[in-house]
Design an enzyme around this catalytic site. Structure first.
Site, PDB file in Angstrom:
ATOM      1  N   GLY A 106       0.835  -1.209   0.000  1.00  0.00           N
ATOM      2  CA  GLY A 106       0.000   0.000   0.000  1.00  0.00           C
ATOM      3  C   GLY A 106       0.861   1.248   0.000  1.00  0.00           C
ATOM      4  CE1 TYR A 140      -4.051 -11.978  -4.002  1.00  0.00           C
ATOM      5  CE2 TYR A 140      -5.040 -13.071  -5.902  1.00  0.00           C
ATOM      6  CZ  TYR A 140      -5.008 -12.021  -5.000  1.00  0.00           C
ATOM      7  OH  TYR A 140      -5.962 -11.025  -5.082  1.00  0.00           O
TER       8      TYR A 140
HETATM    9  P1  NAD Z   1      -3.202  -3.514  -2.751  1.00  0.00           P
HETATM   10  O1  NAD Z   1      -1.941  -4.298  -2.821  1.00  0.00           O
HETATM   11  O2  NAD Z   1      -3.226  -2.151  -3.342  1.00  0.00           O
HETATM   12  O3  NAD Z   1      -3.700  -3.407  -1.256  1.00  0.00           O
HETATM   13  C1  NAD Z   1      -3.476  -4.388  -0.282  1.00  0.00           C
HETATM   14  C2  NAD Z   1      -3.167  -3.677   1.024  1.00  0.00           C
HETATM   15  O4  NAD Z   1      -2.949  -4.669   2.038  1.00  0.00           O
HETATM   16  C3  NAD Z   1      -1.888  -2.846   0.953  1.00  0.00           C
HETATM   17  O5  NAD Z   1      -2.105  -1.585   1.538  1.00  0.00           O
HETATM   18  C4  NAD Z   1      -0.871  -3.662   1.747  1.00  0.00           C
HETATM   19  O6  NAD Z   1       0.128  -2.869   2.333  1.00  0.00           O
HETATM   20  C5  NAD Z   1      -1.777  -4.350   2.759  1.00  0.00           C
HETATM   21  N1  NAD Z   1      -1.212  -5.617   3.252  1.00  0.00           N
HETATM   22  C6  NAD Z   1      -0.731  -6.648   2.511  1.00  0.00           C
HETATM   23  N2  NAD Z   1      -0.305  -7.640   3.307  1.00  0.00           N
HETATM   24  C7  NAD Z   1      -0.542  -7.225   4.581  1.00  0.00           C
HETATM   25  C8  NAD Z   1      -0.304  -7.811   5.851  1.00  0.00           C
HETATM   26  N3  NAD Z   1       0.248  -9.027   5.983  1.00  0.00           N
HETATM   27  N4  NAD Z   1      -0.682  -7.123   6.949  1.00  0.00           N
HETATM   28  C9  NAD Z   1      -1.239  -5.889   6.843  1.00  0.00           C
HETATM   29  N5  NAD Z   1      -1.463  -5.264   5.657  1.00  0.00           N
HETATM   30  C10 NAD Z   1      -1.102  -5.942   4.545  1.00  0.00           C
HETATM   31  O7  NAD Z   1      -4.335  -4.430  -3.418  1.00  0.00           O
HETATM   32  P2  NAD Z   1      -5.839  -4.062  -3.805  1.00  0.00           P
HETATM   33  O8  NAD Z   1      -5.955  -4.103  -5.265  1.00  0.00           O
HETATM   34  O9  NAD Z   1      -6.287  -2.858  -3.081  1.00  0.00           O
HETATM   35  O10 NAD Z   1      -6.573  -5.355  -3.238  1.00  0.00           O
HETATM   36  C11 NAD Z   1      -7.257  -5.342  -2.000  1.00  0.00           C
HETATM   37  C12 NAD Z   1      -7.826  -6.724  -1.734  1.00  0.00           C
HETATM   38  O11 NAD Z   1      -8.730  -7.081  -2.771  1.00  0.00           O
HETATM   39  C13 NAD Z   1      -6.772  -7.820  -1.664  1.00  0.00           C
HETATM   40  O12 NAD Z   1      -7.110  -8.717  -0.635  1.00  0.00           O
HETATM   41  C14 NAD Z   1      -6.874  -8.499  -3.004  1.00  0.00           C
HETATM   42  O13 NAD Z   1      -6.523  -9.852  -2.926  1.00  0.00           O
HETATM   43  C15 NAD Z   1      -8.351  -8.323  -3.334  1.00  0.00           C
HETATM   44  N6  NAD Z   1      -8.577  -8.323  -4.787  1.00  0.00           N
HETATM   45  C16 NAD Z   1      -8.205  -7.274  -5.558  1.00  0.00           C
HETATM   46  C17 NAD Z   1      -8.416  -7.313  -6.941  1.00  0.00           C
HETATM   47  C18 NAD Z   1      -8.026  -6.166  -7.854  1.00  0.00           C
HETATM   48  O14 NAD Z   1      -8.257  -6.253  -9.063  1.00  0.00           O
HETATM   49  N7  NAD Z   1      -7.488  -5.073  -7.363  1.00  0.00           N
HETATM   50  C19 NAD Z   1      -9.002  -8.451  -7.521  1.00  0.00           C
HETATM   51  C20 NAD Z   1      -9.340  -9.506  -6.692  1.00  0.00           C
HETATM   52  C21 NAD Z   1      -9.140  -9.429  -5.329  1.00  0.00           C
END
Ligand code: NAD
Length: 339
Positions: free
Chosen positions: A46, A155
């Site tokens: 993030g 994942y």
């Molecule tokens: P992103 O990587 O921008 O955000 C994920 C956030 O989680 C980041 O701020 C990161 O620092 C935090 N994080 C990761 N591991 C962590 C940990 N162990 N402890 C605390 N914080 C942690 O991703 P996004 O696109 O915002 O995705 C958010 C969620 O939605 C995720 O769970 C992802 O799997 C899911 N998702 C996203 C998409 C997409 O297209 N963006 C599609 C399917 C699922």
């Protein structure tokens, strides 16, 4: 946009991964609705910039922590949105063991926390649980085609295991857990270097680099604008009746990657060329959500067309990269050379 809720329905909400792309938009929307938000994030993928404008908000609290570690929350808690997990393949493959642990241990910790507080829980799952799907479009009943030992497994399998935890906790009536299977989402605040298809192509077009397409570009994806997705997450969390099934959230409009590249080139007026590279291992060929469950159970469907969402995304990347729009360039004073 959701209407602000009356005072007596204002909730204490934890958003893990709240400093990420989707999480920060969710925090914005929940604050706007009048709720009190704790954002828990380790900043592994993030960005501090995503939450910087919220830091002085009286109803926003930032906790820097890892969901792999147990977390104790002071005060009441009504809702937990568990979004913590890097979402783009280059990011989640950097430390695959930690990604797997984030999915499984993180969901376990947040479910236990929800149980202790009597909070409702929402898990951000993913279309990746379908792997390289043999059923098209993908319905929630499809059990998927995932390679459990490949480079994407940390994942895909991590998210599948997290879903298992949610439904076990729901069955034993420990937690009112809900599971959103999120399909490709895009929009402002994606990071320029995080390796997702929309960000890759847009950044390459804006900086005049070749647009990289893996494979022949005929593989398909469906792209959901982030404001639509955030509205869907809130609806799934707030629907009174627990759906007792995962719910696909995504945009069913399906595009070939080559079409997306052409759209980006046209909208950015970029002189870049398209180049083709080998397809990565286990890359899915087709992706399109069947969203009839979301329509029926939540009354939700996305409304932002790709053209409109791409426009906002391209503008955001122009700002991030300091690249002028063609409109601005034509407004330069007479006699001043183009850069
Ligand atoms: P992103 O990587 O921008 O955000 C994920 C956030 O989680 C980041 O701020 C990161 O620092 C935090 N994080 C990761 N591991 C962590 C940990 N162990 N402890 C605390 N914080 C942690 O991703 P996004 O696109 O915002 O995705 C958010 C969620 O939605 C995720 O769970 C992802 O799997 C899911 N998702 C996203 C998409 C997409 O297209 N963006 C599609 C399917 C699922």
């Amino acid at each position: 946009m959701m209407m602000p809720v009356p005072n007596d329905r204002r909730l204490n909400i934890l958003v893990t991964g709240g400093a990420g792309f989707i999480g920060s938009h969710l925090c914005d929307a929940l604050l706007q609705a009048g709720h009190t938000i704790t954002c828990l994030d380790s900043f592994v993928s993030g960005s501090r910039a995503n939450v910087a404008p919220l830091l002085n908000h009286p109803r926003f609290n930032l906790v820097e922590a890892d969901v792999c570690d147990p977390y104790v929350h002071d005060g009441p808690l009504d809702r937990v949105y568990n979004l913590a997990c890097p979402a783009s393949p280059p990011r989640y493959q950097l430390d695959p063991v930690h990604t797997m642990m984030t999915c499984v241990r993180g969901a376990g910790h947040m479910l236990s926390l929800s149980e202790r507080h009597g909070a409702r829980f929402l898990q951000a799952s993913t279309s990746e649980v379908y792997g390289d799907p043999e059923e098209h479009p993908q319905r929630e009943t499809y059990r998927g085609n995932v390679n459990c030992i490949g480079p994407r497994a940390c994942y895909d399998e991590g998210k599948r295991a997290a879903e298992t935890l949610c439904f076990d906790m729901l069955r034993r009536a420990g937690v009112d857990a809900r599971v959103a299977r999120i399909f490709n989402t895009y929009g402002p605040r994606m990071q320029a270097d995080d390796g997702r298809i929309v960000s890759n192509l847009t950044v390459q077009a804006l900086t005049g680099e070749d647009l990289t397409i893996h494979g022949d570009g005929r593989q398909t994806r469906s792209f959901c604008f982030v404001s639509d997705l955030v509205a869907g997450l809130q609806k799934l969390m707030e629907v009174e009746q627990n759906p007792h099934q995962p719910v696909n959230l995504g945009n069913p409009d399906e595009y070939e990657i080559l079409d997306l590249a052409e759209k980006v080139l046209e909208m950015t007026q970029s002189p870049s060329r398209v180049v083709f590279k080998p397809l990565p291992e286990d890359d899915p060929r087709r992706r399109r959500p069947d969203i009839s469950a979301a329509e029926r159970l939540l009354g939700w469907r996305p409304s932002v067309p790709l053209q409109q969402g791409l426009l906002a995304t391209i503008e955001d990347f122009r700002m991030q990269l300091g690249v002028q729009s063609p409109r601005q360039e034509t407004r330069r004073p007479v006699g001043q050379p183009a850069r």
